[in-house]
Design a protein around this motif. Structure first.
Motif, PDB file in Angstrom:
ATOM      1  N   LEU A  12       3.095 -41.631 -17.462  1.00 29.37           N
ATOM      2  CA  LEU A  12       2.927 -40.385 -18.737  1.00 29.37           C
ATOM      3  C   LEU A  12       2.147 -41.758 -20.050  1.00 29.37           C
ATOM      4  CD1 LEU A  12       6.948 -39.547 -19.516  1.00 29.37           C
ATOM      5  CD2 LEU A  12       4.951 -38.660 -18.454  1.00 29.37           C
ATOM      6  N   VAL A  13       0.301 -41.650 -19.594  1.00 25.41           N
ATOM      7  CA  VAL A  13      -0.164 -41.629 -20.755  1.00 25.41           C
ATOM      8  C   VAL A  13      -0.437 -41.496 -22.169  1.00 25.41           C
ATOM      9  CG1 VAL A  13      -2.690 -43.042 -20.404  1.00 25.41           C
ATOM     10  CG2 VAL A  13      -1.803 -41.987 -19.140  1.00 25.41           C
ATOM     11  N   GLN A  14       0.379 -42.704 -22.761  1.00 27.84           N
ATOM     12  CA  GLN A  14       0.321 -42.471 -23.982  1.00 27.84           C
ATOM     13  C   GLN A  14      -0.892 -43.332 -25.223  1.00 27.84           C
ATOM     14  OE1 GLN A  14       4.140 -41.719 -27.019  1.00 27.84           O
ATOM     15  NE2 GLN A  14       3.713 -43.699 -27.271  1.00 27.84           N
ATOM     16  N   SER A  15      -1.467 -42.730 -25.890  1.00 26.78           N
ATOM     17  CA  SER A  15      -2.295 -43.795 -25.764  1.00 26.78           C
ATOM     18  C   SER A  15      -3.791 -43.194 -27.674  1.00 26.78           C
ATOM     19  CB  SER A  15      -4.049 -43.178 -24.801  1.00 26.78           C
ATOM     20  OG  SER A  15      -5.574 -44.049 -25.407  1.00 26.78           O
ATOM     21  N   ILE A  16      -4.190 -44.113 -27.796  1.00 25.82           N
ATOM     22  CA  ILE A  16      -4.613 -43.634 -28.935  1.00 25.82           C
ATOM     23  C   ILE A  16      -5.816 -42.525 -28.385  1.00 25.82           C
ATOM     24  CG2 ILE A  16      -4.582 -45.804 -30.388  1.00 25.82           C
ATOM     25  CD1 ILE A  16      -7.255 -46.687 -29.340  1.00 25.82           C
ATOM     26  N   LEU A  17      -6.738 -41.995 -29.168  1.00 25.94           N
ATOM     27  CA  LEU A  17      -7.726 -41.496 -28.922  1.00 25.94           C
ATOM     28  C   LEU A  17      -8.834 -41.457 -29.896  1.00 25.94           C
ATOM     29  CD1 LEU A  17      -6.519 -38.254 -28.236  1.00 25.94           C
ATOM     30  CD2 LEU A  17      -6.994 -39.541 -26.290  1.00 25.94           C
ATOM     31  N   GLY A 196       7.240 -34.792 -22.629  1.00 23.27           N
ATOM     32  CA  GLY A 196       6.118 -34.138 -23.805  1.00 23.27           C
ATOM     33  C   GLY A 196       5.353 -35.805 -23.791  1.00 23.27           C
ATOM     34  N   VAL A 197       3.883 -35.685 -23.556  1.00 20.07           N
ATOM     35  CA  VAL A 197       3.051 -36.483 -23.920  1.00 20.07           C
ATOM     36  C   VAL A 197       2.581 -36.497 -25.388  1.00 20.07           C
ATOM     37  CG1 VAL A 197       1.816 -38.109 -22.381  1.00 20.07           C
ATOM     38  CG2 VAL A 197       3.008 -36.399 -21.330  1.00 20.07           C
ATOM     39  N   ASN A 198       2.580 -37.421 -26.342  1.00 18.04           N
ATOM     40  CA  ASN A 198       2.104 -37.642 -27.640  1.00 18.04           C
ATOM     41  C   ASN A 198       1.191 -38.770 -27.396  1.00 18.04           C
ATOM     42  OD1 ASN A 198       1.579 -36.268 -29.411  1.00 18.04           O
ATOM     43  ND2 ASN A 198       3.076 -37.488 -30.734  1.00 18.04           N
TER      44      ASN A 198
END
Length: 261
Positions: A12-17, A196-198
């Motif tokens: 699950l990759v949680q990152s800035i965009l 859930g990936v946010n």
């Protein structure tokens, strides 16, 4: 060997965009994914992972959708896993918030966000989807949905022997308690693993995203939750679902209904 005993390992990759910058985002996610040393079965990215939650889809070049899909296929082949995430997609001057589920062999499935976020005017910019998607992969049935869909339990209802409900999202800080509560509720009422990936960080519209990428068990137990920029690796087993459903036959008592458009 991957997927022993009906087990899935999911990243699950949680990152800035980077705002409205597909090239920068693809490069960033390539770097992050390259650092995953474990054998994994699935990679999940946030909603609109190449642009952020933009309400100006006309700012995104029309070819970016196909470029990102090609990139996803390359990643799936390279890592020998499925990859999932939504992007801005242009189809004959109609814009969609479109999720792609790409398998390692390049086989691709699509889902267009059903519940466009009216509070932000998404319904004025993007065409709403009409069909739900269920994908069979490595012994599990996935139902991938997008952000605002989480608020609508009927659309998420487990009517097709779903094992994993998955939400790719840009869910802002002021309503993060709702995110936590709804993910847990969707897991319990459907007896599924709910993921859930946010994203994280602030976008160009001043909206703050606190992460809370998480996974809940079919009984609603929190298995993982993150509030920082990172990749969560989680492992789930089909046996857990089967044992629970055999012991607790709640799904047999669910209401029967048909969705009318």
């Amino acid at each position: 060997m991957k997927n022993e005993n009906n087990t899935l390992k999911i990243a699950l990759v949680q990152s800035i965009l980077h705002w409205e910058n597909p090239n920068a985002n693809r490069a960033m996610f390539s770097d992050k994914i390259e650092q995953i040393e474990e054998d994994i079965d699935v990679i999940v990215l946030p909603e609109m992972f190449t642009t952020g939650f933009t309400m100006s889809p006309q700012n995104i070049a029309s070819e970016e959708g196909s470029l990102t899909l090609s990139w996803m296929k390359e990643i799936a082949t390279l890592k020998d896993c499925a990859i999932i995430g939504s992007i801005v997609y242009n189809e004959k001057e109609t814009y969609f918030n479109r999720l792609f589920f790409v398998k390692p062999d390049g086989e691709t499935y699509t889902y267009d966000k059903r519940h466009t976020f009216t509070l932000a005017g998404e319904h004025k910019k993007y065409q709403s989807g009409k069909q739900r998607l269920v994908v069979a992969y490595k012994g599990f049935n996935f139902c991938p949905l997008i952000c605002y869909d989480l608020r609508f339990p009927v659309w998420s209802r487990n009517t097709e022997n779903i094992d994993i409900l998955l939400y790719s999202a840009n869910w802002p800080a002021p309503r993060i308690n709702a995110w936590n509560a709804l993910l847990k509720a969707r897991a319990i009422e459907n007896m599924v693993f709910c993921i859930g990936v946010n994203r994280i960080g602030e976008d160009n519209e001043g909206h703050e995203y606190p992460g809370h990428t998480s996974i809940y068990s079919p009984l609603g137990n929190e298995m993982a939750l993150s509030k920082k920029e990172e990749i969560l690796i989680v492992e789930i087993t089909k046996n857990e679902i089967e044992k629970l459903r055999n012991k607790l036959t709640f799904l047999e008592d669910r209401d029967q209904f048909n969705l009318l458009d």
